[in-house]
Every structure is written in structure tokens, then in C-alpha cells.
Design an enzyme around this catalytic site. Sequence first.
Site, PDB file in Angstrom:
ATOM      1  N   ASP A 170      -1.150  10.111  -7.996  1.00  0.00           N
ATOM      2  CA  ASP A 170       0.306  10.058  -8.150  1.00  0.00           C
ATOM      3  C   ASP A 170       0.971  11.075  -7.219  1.00  0.00           C
ATOM      4  O   ASP A 170       0.288  11.843  -6.524  1.00  0.00           O
ATOM      5  CB  ASP A 170       0.677  10.300  -9.611  1.00  0.00           C
ATOM      6  CG  ASP A 170       1.917   9.540 -10.035  1.00  0.00           C
ATOM      7  OD1 ASP A 170       2.745   9.208  -9.160  1.00  0.00           O
ATOM      8  OD2 ASP A 170       2.069   9.289 -11.249  1.00  0.00           O
ATOM      9  N   ASP A 224       7.835   2.253 -11.352  1.00  0.00           N
ATOM     10  CA  ASP A 224       6.945   1.755 -12.393  1.00  0.00           C
ATOM     11  C   ASP A 224       7.477   0.462 -13.001  1.00  0.00           C
ATOM     12  O   ASP A 224       8.677   0.332 -13.275  1.00  0.00           O
ATOM     13  CB  ASP A 224       6.822   2.785 -13.527  1.00  0.00           C
ATOM     14  CG  ASP A 224       5.974   3.979 -13.155  1.00  0.00           C
ATOM     15  OD1 ASP A 224       5.561   4.083 -11.994  1.00  0.00           O
ATOM     16  OD2 ASP A 224       5.740   4.824 -14.039  1.00  0.00           O
TER      17      ASP A 224
END
Length: 396
Positions: free
Chosen positions: A129, A190
Amino acid sequence: MGWLHWERFLCQTDCAQEPHRCISEQLFMQMADVMVSDGWRDTGYQYLCIDDCWMAPTRDEQGRLQPDPKRFPSGISRLADYVHSKGLKLGIYADVGNKTCAGFPGTYGHYELDADTFASWGVDLLKFDGCGFGTLEQLVEGYKSMSLALNKTSRSIVYSCEWPFYQRPLQKPNYTEIKQYCNYWRNYADVSDSWSSVQNILDWVSYNQDDIVDIAGPGGWNDPDMLVIGDFGLSWNQQVTQMAFWAIMAAPLLMSNDLRQISPQAKALLQNKDVIAINQDPLGKQGYRITKDNNFELWERPLADGAFAVAVLNRQQIGGPRAFAFSTALLGNGLACNPTCIVQQILPTSKDLGLHNWVSFLKVMVNPTGTVLLKTVTTEEKLVIDHGKSRSPDLL
């Protein structure tokens, strides 16, 4: 292809109050069991991936990342052994910056140490990430450094990056460079369990397709994020749409749902072998939008052996099923059905739409927010498949 905990289970760490939902070795062992017993592994879903919130709040005395001792008492290595014993592979999560998105220890300054740790545990995939990355230069160097560190280990580890998603607000990503270091990469926010989220992803991909489609192929893929089929927010038609378009986009198929309690209908859709075959097509080309008109979208994806996958999306959210007619001359720059092809409907149901030529018109009925997924197969290829011999001229 596999399963990822994030969208469905988030950062639930209270195993006392939520024993069946908390991020723990029990959750992943149970999912591993179900992936075998319910046929997921055998249809291609092989990666069982841990996302954020698996770590202890601090590194150990040697500076290494460590799992939360209460939720992962056996350690990641033992969990990897269990997952491997099921014929599956284990994925894990870390962050390029000082902290993960949930506030756990980041990898900045520890790239080689963390890569060696993951390899020693038997990890097969790393989702890396980009929260808390500092400067743009640190972000880019961090993703490169982890790629090089993973390659220095003796273990083959798939590398999932969020590099372009974090870079794009500051600088246009260089996808040639990104593909050199990453196996697949996130471009957009997301996914959530909602139709608006799926629509936003499709809109972003189509708007940016000139920048991202051509770079995708074996060794490097655009990642539109997780499949939320079998959860709560999508209607049946919208679940069909997500499955169809993740196949068209050559996307990683990483589900985020509860495989222990999934409807037979959602399971059948996710395990549809014809859709999976399109997604996993060996040519490896990503699909793209051809036309948009009257709330319809027409997309295509070139496949091996001259075949094409075709998706017709009805974006209208009112009324009933609507007819969409289009010329086969639109497909493959006029080559998909030249001189002839067999057209198969894959979703929402399977049926043979017969023989067509390069000036035929196809007409399909598409439900609101639904998709019809088709496949064109050259007549020669179809006859080889069906009869084991080349085309006979008097059949045309």
C-alpha cells in the site's frame, strides 16, 4: 485469482466480541478450508490474502514485523504452511510509508528486512500500500526498492502495487516503469459494496483507457480492486456486471466476501468457468470501450485465436430490459466476424446465438444495470473445438 479480506472484514481486531469476523489466523484457516471444500481452488482461486491489521503495533527486538500475538498465535509461517498444505498460496500486506493505512508499522527504511521476513515465512504475494509515503520521490523509490528486495530473496513473490493511485494526484504515472517493477497495480480508489462504486471504476477505466489498456499484459495488470459479489450492496444484475467487466478488463479476480456463507447463485457466478476462461485468456490483452450511446456501453476484449469477448452494459436505472442492436462490423475493427463467426452468450445465461458474418446485426436484451457478455469465435476455431477437424467449406 483468490480471496482478500479487506472490503468484507476491514480492520476488525476484537476477537472477543467478533470471533467470526476478526482478522485472525482462524479466519484465514477457515477460508482456506472452504476454498478447497467448495471448489474455489479447483476453479482457479488460489491466493488467500491477508490485508491490513494483521501486525502487532510494534516491530520485534530485531526490528522485524511481527503478527499480533493474540490473533495470530501460531505465527505467519505456520499459517503459510497450513495454506500451502491445502494447495493454496498466501498473500500478505505492508505499506511503503512509515505507517500502514490503519496505523500499523510501515516498511519505510526496512525494505530488504521486510522482504526477507516475508520470504522466510513462505509468503507468495505482497500487497504493498502507499499510505504515509512522505514525498513523491520516497513513494517511487520505495516501490522500486521493495521490488528489488523481493527479487533478491530466493522466493517467487507476486508484487501488488498501489503506486499509480498515490502518484496520479501529483504526477502522471509512467506505466512502462511501473510494469518493470510491479506485477499488478491499483489506479483508482478502493471498491465499496455499492453500484455507484462499480460504476465509478468503470467510468475511470474507460476515461483513461488510452493510457492504461496497452500496457496491460502477461507480467503486469491494471487492478480495478476486489470483487464484492456475494456481499450486500449489488443487485443480481449488478453482480453479473461486475463479473463480466472484471473479465473484460483482464483484472485480478480477488474476491472479498464471506465464503463460509455465500449464496449458491453468487458462488455459481464467481465459479463460472466460461467467464474465468475469458478473464484468464492467454493472449493477456485488456478490453476497452468501443461505444457509448443512449445509456448503453459496448466493450470488447481481444482473445487468443482471433476470438473476442464483448460486453453490453445497460447503464439505465429505470424501466425494464432494453434492446441493444449493433453491427458485428464494430467488433475487432471489422475482423471479429470476417468472414463468419459463432456468437456465444456467456452471461447472464449461457446460450448459442448462432452463425454470423461481418455485416450481421446482433440484438440483445439487457436488464437495467445489467450486462450481456458474449464471445465471438472464428468459425474455423469453433469447428476445431467441436469436431476436431478443420472447417468444411460447405458448412458456410
